[in-house]
Scaffold this active site. Structure first.
Site, PDB file in Angstrom:
ATOM      1  N   GLY A 263       0.760  -1.241   0.000  1.00  0.00           N
ATOM      2  CA  GLY A 263       0.000   0.000   0.000  1.00  0.00           C
ATOM      3  C   GLY A 263       0.790   1.290   0.000  1.00  0.00           C
ATOM      4  O   GLY A 263       0.206   2.366  -0.116  1.00  0.00           O
TER       5      GLY A 263
ATOM      6  N   GLY B  34       3.387  -3.478  -4.047  1.00  0.00           N
ATOM      7  CA  GLY B  34       3.321  -3.585  -5.496  1.00  0.00           C
ATOM      8  C   GLY B  34       3.733  -2.268  -6.109  1.00  0.00           C
ATOM      9  O   GLY B  34       4.841  -2.097  -6.623  1.00  0.00           O
TER      10      GLY B  34
ATOM     11  N   ARG C 214      -6.803   3.877 -14.948  1.00  0.00           N
ATOM     12  CA  ARG C 214      -6.733   4.552 -13.647  1.00  0.00           C
ATOM     13  C   ARG C 214      -7.371   5.955 -13.635  1.00  0.00           C
ATOM     14  O   ARG C 214      -8.092   6.286 -12.696  1.00  0.00           O
ATOM     15  CB  ARG C 214      -5.295   4.606 -13.128  1.00  0.00           C
TER      16      ARG C 214
ATOM     17  N   CYS D 232     -15.414   5.229 -26.999  1.00  0.00           N
ATOM     18  CA  CYS D 232     -16.677   5.963 -27.053  1.00  0.00           C
ATOM     19  C   CYS D 232     -17.311   6.121 -25.676  1.00  0.00           C
ATOM     20  O   CYS D 232     -18.419   5.622 -25.435  1.00  0.00           O
ATOM     21  CB  CYS D 232     -17.618   5.263 -28.025  1.00  0.00           C
TER      22      CYS D 232
END
Ligand code: LLP
Length: 447
Positions: A265, A301, A338, A370
């Site tokens: 985190g 990560g 994201r 779209c």
């Protein structure tokens, strides 16, 4: 991506030069343009096309060692299990495995990738709130080092799976400490209303039950409170204090606790938001869990791989309408989701040396999909660009390619690994044939 963090100075976006100054893996070369390590991104675009994900092996190594060094300096040496979900590229995993990383996985697919990258099963932790029986059987038969169980029901499933494959599984209990990591609501995981873990109050009884369950070897406790944590380490410290109290009370009950998994985190600055350092995280671990005599683990990560990658895209066209300039790229929300999903801010920098120093004006940077949500940035400063001009999305090495889809029947982009002056395609662009293959009509329609 978190609710806008308080900024240090003013609210202006950082300039291209300011963005690069914080990212030593990227430099602007007067002739060759933007380089990742020693490789011109324009060369990759010419040879591989766009959009393309480009990862820096040197940055992965540098950041892995920075994290490991911070943990050692704080006298809390920990096993580092890279969270594969952040970047499941086999080449990225192999780079990290060679440096001594283990893996945190959440599916059989990720487990197979980690094994293929050469990570020993003993250094693999299986996390996640819903592992299937088939996944548990496979993981236990491979001898994964730890399964982080998140419920009484799951401990029952682990026991049954262990019996079916004739082995015993080392299990840690993931607890939910009910702390607010102060990150985006979609990626906060340690509050009591989130689906993750079991409440601290229920943990002692469940741990005792796990310890008495056949096929289950209760080895420790785990926590993961959220992702892209930038608001200091006080939430970590609160969670770890709760874990330390839990460990002590479990031991008072006569239960063995050998391991504590501190989760991942740790956030990174995407724009210019202050973010805690690995040293601050290590200090929070040392101050709370340091004296328990347990094997410590972390599962980062993003902090390791986020800054190691860019998404390289080309301008399809610029259009002007209703007083706005839209820069339409050949990358879209199906590649990098994201911004659409978390309102995330990514630096977007021209690759050409001439455009890099040209004066900027506001524009909206969008993809061809779209949906209005297919917008990477609004009112962002970019120079006037031509069709074919290249831009690089910064800090795209985490949750970039791994969250891609083929929405709008767009093939998955190529992935490239750079190491010094070398580069190689580590996943070719998906062909349209491959994208379209595999569909079939029911026999009553085919006739
Ligand atoms: N451990 C567990 C159990 C996790 O669920 C996660 C991430 C990690 C470790 C690694 O967290 P990291 O160090 O990378 O923050 N797609 C989102 C992030 C989702 C994080 C999910 N869990 C994004 O793009 O921001």
């Amino acid at each position: 991506m978190a609710a806008p963090a308080p900024l240090l100075h003013d609210d202006a976006d950082p300039s291209f030069a300011e963005l690069l100054a914080q990212r030593p893996q990227l430099t602007m070369h007067a002739q060759d343009g933007l380089l990742l390590e020693e490789v011109p991104l324009s060369r990759i675009a010419a040879e591989v096309g766009t959009p393309a994900w480009v990862y820096s092996a040197g940055t992965l190594r540098r950041r892995f060692h920075a994290l490991r060094g911070a943990l050692e300096d704080a006298r809390v040496p920990s096993e580092i299990h890279f969270a594969v979900k952040a970047n499941p590229s086999l080449a990225v995993l192999r780079v990290l495995a060679a440096e001594g990383a283990g893996a945190d996985i959440v599916s059989e697919g990720e487990l197979r990738l980690a094994l293929a990258a050469g990570i020993a099963p003993a250094h693999i932790v299986f996390s996640g709130v819903g592992k299937t029986m088939a996944e548990l059987r496979f993981a236990i038969s491979q001898g994964v080092g730890q399964i982080n169980a998140e419920s009484a029901e799951e401990i029952g499933m682990v026991s049954a799976a262990a019996a079916q494959v004739g082995r015993t599984a080392d299990v840690a209990l993931r607890v939910n400490p009910d702390v607010d990591a102060r990150t985006h609501a979609k990626i906060t995981t340690g509050k009591s209303e989130n689906k993750f873990g079991i409440a601290i109050a229920d943990a002692p009884a469940l741990y005792a039950k796990a310890a008495a369950t056949p096929g289950v070897n209760a080895v420790g406790v785990a926590v993961h409170i959220g992702s892209q944590i930038t608001a200091g380490v006080s939430a970590y410290a609160a969670a770890y204090r709760a874990l330390a109290d839990l460990v002590r009370s479990l031991r008072d009950q006569g239960l063995a606790v050998e391991r504590v998994d501190c989760g991942g985190g740790l956030g990174i600055p995407y724009r210019n938001e202050p973010a805690p350092t690995p040293a601050a995280l290590a200090g929070a671990i040392a101050g709370t869990l340091g004296n328990l005599g347990v094997q410590l683990m972390v599962e980062p990560g993003r902090w390791i791989c986020g800054p190691a990658g860019v998404l390289l895209a080309a301008v399809i066209l610029q259009k002007h309408t209703a007083g706005r300039r839209f820069v339409v790229l050949d990358a879209a929300m199906n590649d990098l989701v994201r911004p659409a999903m978390y309102e995330a801010w990514h630096g977007i920098v021209p690759v050409s040396p001439r455009e890099f120093v040209s004066s900027v004006s506001p524009c909206d940077i969008v993809g061809p999909v779209c949906e209005t949500g297919d917008t990477f940035a609004r009112n962002r400063g970019l120079p006037m660009l031509e069709p074919g001009s290249l831009v690089a999305f910064l800090d795209a090495g985490a949750y970039g390619a791994s969250m891609s889809s083929t929405y709008n029947a767009r093939p998955l982009a190529a992935e490239i690994l750079v190491d010094g002056a070398r580069f190689a395609v580590v996943r070719p662009r998906q062909s349209l044939d491959a994208l379209l293959a595999g569909q079939r009509l029911p026999d009553w329609m085919a006739a």
